[in-house]
Design an enzyme around this catalytic site. Structure first.
Site, short mmCIF file in Angstrom:
data_model
loop_
_atom_site.label_atom_id
_atom_site.label_comp_id
_atom_site.label_asym_id
_atom_site.label_seq_id
_atom_site.Cartn_x
_atom_site.Cartn_y
_atom_site.Cartn_z
N SER A 226 0.83 -1.21 0.00
CA SER A 226 0.00 0.00 0.00
C SER A 226 0.87 1.27 0.00
O SER A 226 1.63 1.49 -0.94
CB SER A 226 -0.95 -0.04 1.20
OG SER A 226 -1.91 0.99 1.15
N ASP A 356 -10.49 -3.13 -5.24
CA ASP A 356 -9.84 -2.53 -4.08
C ASP A 356 -10.64 -1.31 -3.63
O ASP A 356 -10.81 -0.36 -4.40
CB ASP A 356 -8.41 -2.13 -4.45
CG ASP A 356 -7.57 -1.70 -3.26
OD1 ASP A 356 -8.13 -1.10 -2.32
OD2 ASP A 356 -6.35 -1.95 -3.28
N HIS A 385 -8.13 -4.76 -0.73
CA HIS A 385 -6.90 -4.02 -0.45
C HIS A 385 -6.02 -4.82 0.50
O HIS A 385 -6.41 -5.09 1.65
CB HIS A 385 -7.23 -2.66 0.17
CG HIS A 385 -6.04 -1.75 0.32
ND1 HIS A 385 -5.41 -1.18 -0.75
CD2 HIS A 385 -5.36 -1.34 1.43
CE1 HIS A 385 -4.40 -0.44 -0.32
NE2 HIS A 385 -4.34 -0.53 0.99
#
Length: 435
Positions: A226, A356, A385
Site C-alpha cells: 500500500s 480494491d 486491499h
C-alpha cells in the site's frame, strides 16, 4: 465485483528484461525474460484463476477481514527483534528482524523487558528489542543469502496481519526478512518533529545503504504494501539503474494518489469505514508523539488534538504543509509513484485488484507497465486491499510474492546486474512538471 473465483490479467512489455540464469556464461541463451520467470509461478499466468474465501465475496469484506478479523483469529507466529536506527538527517526509524521462535513464551517474556529505551511505548506481541551485541551479531561480510526489506502501509508496521503473513511465509521458505518501520509507526517513538510522506524516500535510502554496508554480499529484495509500495516505487524510480535491489514486489500500490483519494472519499464503505479508520490511526500516532511534534511551529495544539475523519483532511492539515505543499491534492499529485514507474530499472512484480476499496481502478497503470520492460503488473478482478484471503486464512497475493522471490533465488544469478538498453523517454516539458 462480487465473487470468490478471481482471474489474473497480466500487463508487461512485449520484450521484458533478460535475467541472467545461475551457472550461465553470460550468453543470450543463458537468460530468461522477466515475464517468463513470472509465468513459471503457479497462478500468475495470464487468464489463470484463483479462489478466495467464499464468505469474503466482496473487496470491502476482504479488506475488513484483513484489518480486523485476521488480526485476532489468524495467528502468524513470527517473532521480531527490534533495532532502533538513528538517521543522519535527524530522527529514528526501527527495523524489526525476523528471529527464531524462542524455546518458550516465558523465556521470550523475560527478554521483552531488556534493552528497552526509556520512555518508549510497549511493543506489539512477539516483539522485543535486540541487545547491542545481538545487533552486532547481525552484521556479516560473508553472508550471501537474500534479505527481504519490507515497507509497510500507512501508519502501520511489522505488526500488521498482512506483513506477519509475509514474514511467516518467508521464514518458512528459509528467506530472511526485516521490516522497516517508518517514523512514529509501530510504536517507534518520534525523536524529531517530522513524520513521513510518499516522497520521503531518504529514510529507506539510508537504511538500504546501511544494510549494504553490513551485508556487502547479500542480494536485496524489496517489498512494499500500500503506502509502503508508493515509497518503495518512488525510491526505485529515483535510483533507476543505480538501485541496489535485485528484485522487488509491490501489493495494492495506490499508484495515482489523487484518483485513490477521490475513490475512497466517494464510496460509502471507503469514506465511512476505511478512510476514517486510517485517519484515526494517524491521529493517534500524532497525539502519542505530541511532546516531540509540538517543538515545530507546524504542529499546533489544534492540529495535534484535532480528530481527523479522512486522510485528505489529515494531509491537508499536516502532511502537505510539512512538505511544502498548499493542499493535500497538490501533495498527492507530486507523490504519486506512477510518475516514476517508467524510470524503474529493478525487476518489479506489481499486484493490484480492481475491487480494491482504497485504490481506484483507474489508478492501476496498465499502459505504463506495458511500456517498461522491468515491470510485470498482475491485475485481478478480486482481492480487495492487501487482502486476497483464501479459505485457509492465508493471502493468495502474499504467497505469490514469496513464490516470486523463491523463483529469483533458485533461477537467477543474483550476483549479476540485469543489463538492458531501456531508457525512459524524456519530454522537453519535463522540467515544467514538478515531480
Amino acid at each position: 465485483m462480487v465473487g470468490f473465483r478471481g482471474t489474473v490479467e497480466q500487463h508487461h512489455h512485449k520484450n521484458t528484461v533478460q535475467l541472467p540464469l545461475k551457472d550461465s556464461d553470460g550468453s543470450a541463451a543463458a537468460t530468461i525474460p522477466l515475464d517468463k520467470l513470472v509465468d513459471s509461478i503457479e497462478g500468475l499466468q495470464d487468464k489463470s484463476r484463483f479462489w478466495l474465501a467464499p464468505t469474503l465475496c466482496h473487496g470491502a469484506l476482504q479488506t475488513m477481514y484483513i484489518y480486523g478479523a485476521a488480526a485476532d483469529q489468524v495467528k502468524f507466529p513470527v517473532y521480531y527483534g527490534r533495532r532502533v536506527v538513528e538517521l543522519p538527517q535527524g530522527g529514528v526509524v526501527s527495523a524489526d528482524y525476523v528471529i527464531p521462535q524462542p524455546e518458550s513464551s516465558e523465556s521470550f517474556k523475560k527478554l521483552v523487558g531488556e534493552n528497552f529505551p526509556e520512555g518508549w511505548p510497549k511493543l506489539h506481541p512477539r516483539t522485543r528489542y535486540l541487545s547491542p551485541s545481538e545487533v552486532d551479531a547481525l552484521k556479516s561480510e560473508t553472508e550471501t543469502r537474500p534479505l527481504v526489506i519490507i515497507n509497510h502501509g500507512l501508519g502501520g508496521g511489522s505488526h500488521e496481519p498482512v506483513i506477519r503473513m509475509l514474514t511467516s511465509e518467508l521464514h518458512d521458505a528459509g528467506i530472511d526478512a526485516v521490516v522497516l518501520n517508518s517514523r512514529g509507526c509501530s510504536r517507534t517513538k518520534l525523536t524529531t518533529p517530522e513524520l513521513f510522506s510518499g516522497l520521503a524516500t531518504e529514510d529507506l535510502r539510508y537504511f538500504t545503504k546501511l544494510i549494504q554496508k553490513e551485508y556487502p554480499k547479500r542480494p536485496l529484495f524489496g517489498v512494499g504494501f500500500s503506502f509502503g509500495a508508493t515509497i518503495l516505487s518512488n525510491y526505485l524510480g529515483e535510483e533507476a539503474g543505480d538501485s541496489p535491489y535485485v528484485a522487488a514486489a509491490v501489493l495494492s500500490n495506490p499508484w495515482d494518489m489523487v484518483d485513490s483519494a477521490y475513490h475512497i472519499q466517494h464510496q460509502l464503505v471507503g469514506k465511512y469505514l476505511f478512510s476514517d479508520s486510517i485517519a484515526f490511526a494517524l491521529s493517534r500516532m500524532v497525539k502519542s508523539n505530541r511532546e516531540t511534534l509540538s517543538q515545530s511551529p507546524l504542529f499546533t495544539e489544534e492540529k495535534i488534538h484535532k480528530k481527523y475523519h479522512s486522510t485528505v483532511e489529515f494531509d491537508n492539515a499536516i502532511t502537505a504543509p510539512e512538505y511544502g505543499f498548499q493542499t493535500a491534492y497538490q501533495y498527492y499529485r507530486a507523490a504519486s509513484s506512477v510518475n516514476r514507474l517508467l524510470k524503474i530499472r529493478t525487476p518489479l512484480l506489481a499486484i493490484n485488484s480492481s475491487d480494491d476499496p482504497v485504490v481506484g481502478v483507474y489508478s492501476i497503470p496498465n499502459f505504463e507497465a506495458e511500456a517498461n520492460p522491468y515491470v510485470v503488473l498482475i491485475k485481478t478482478d478480486l482481492g480487495g486491499h492487501l487482502a486476497f484471503v483464501q479459505h485457509d486464512g492465508k493471502s493468495w497475493a502474499v504467497e505469490r510474492i514469496v513464490d516470486y522471490f523463491k523463483a529469483f533465488d533458485k533461477t537467477v544469478d543474483l550476483t549479476k546486474k540485469v543489463e538492458s538498453s531501456y531508457k525512459p523517454m524524456v519530454s522537453k516539458y519535463v522540467d515544467k512538471v514538478h515531480f
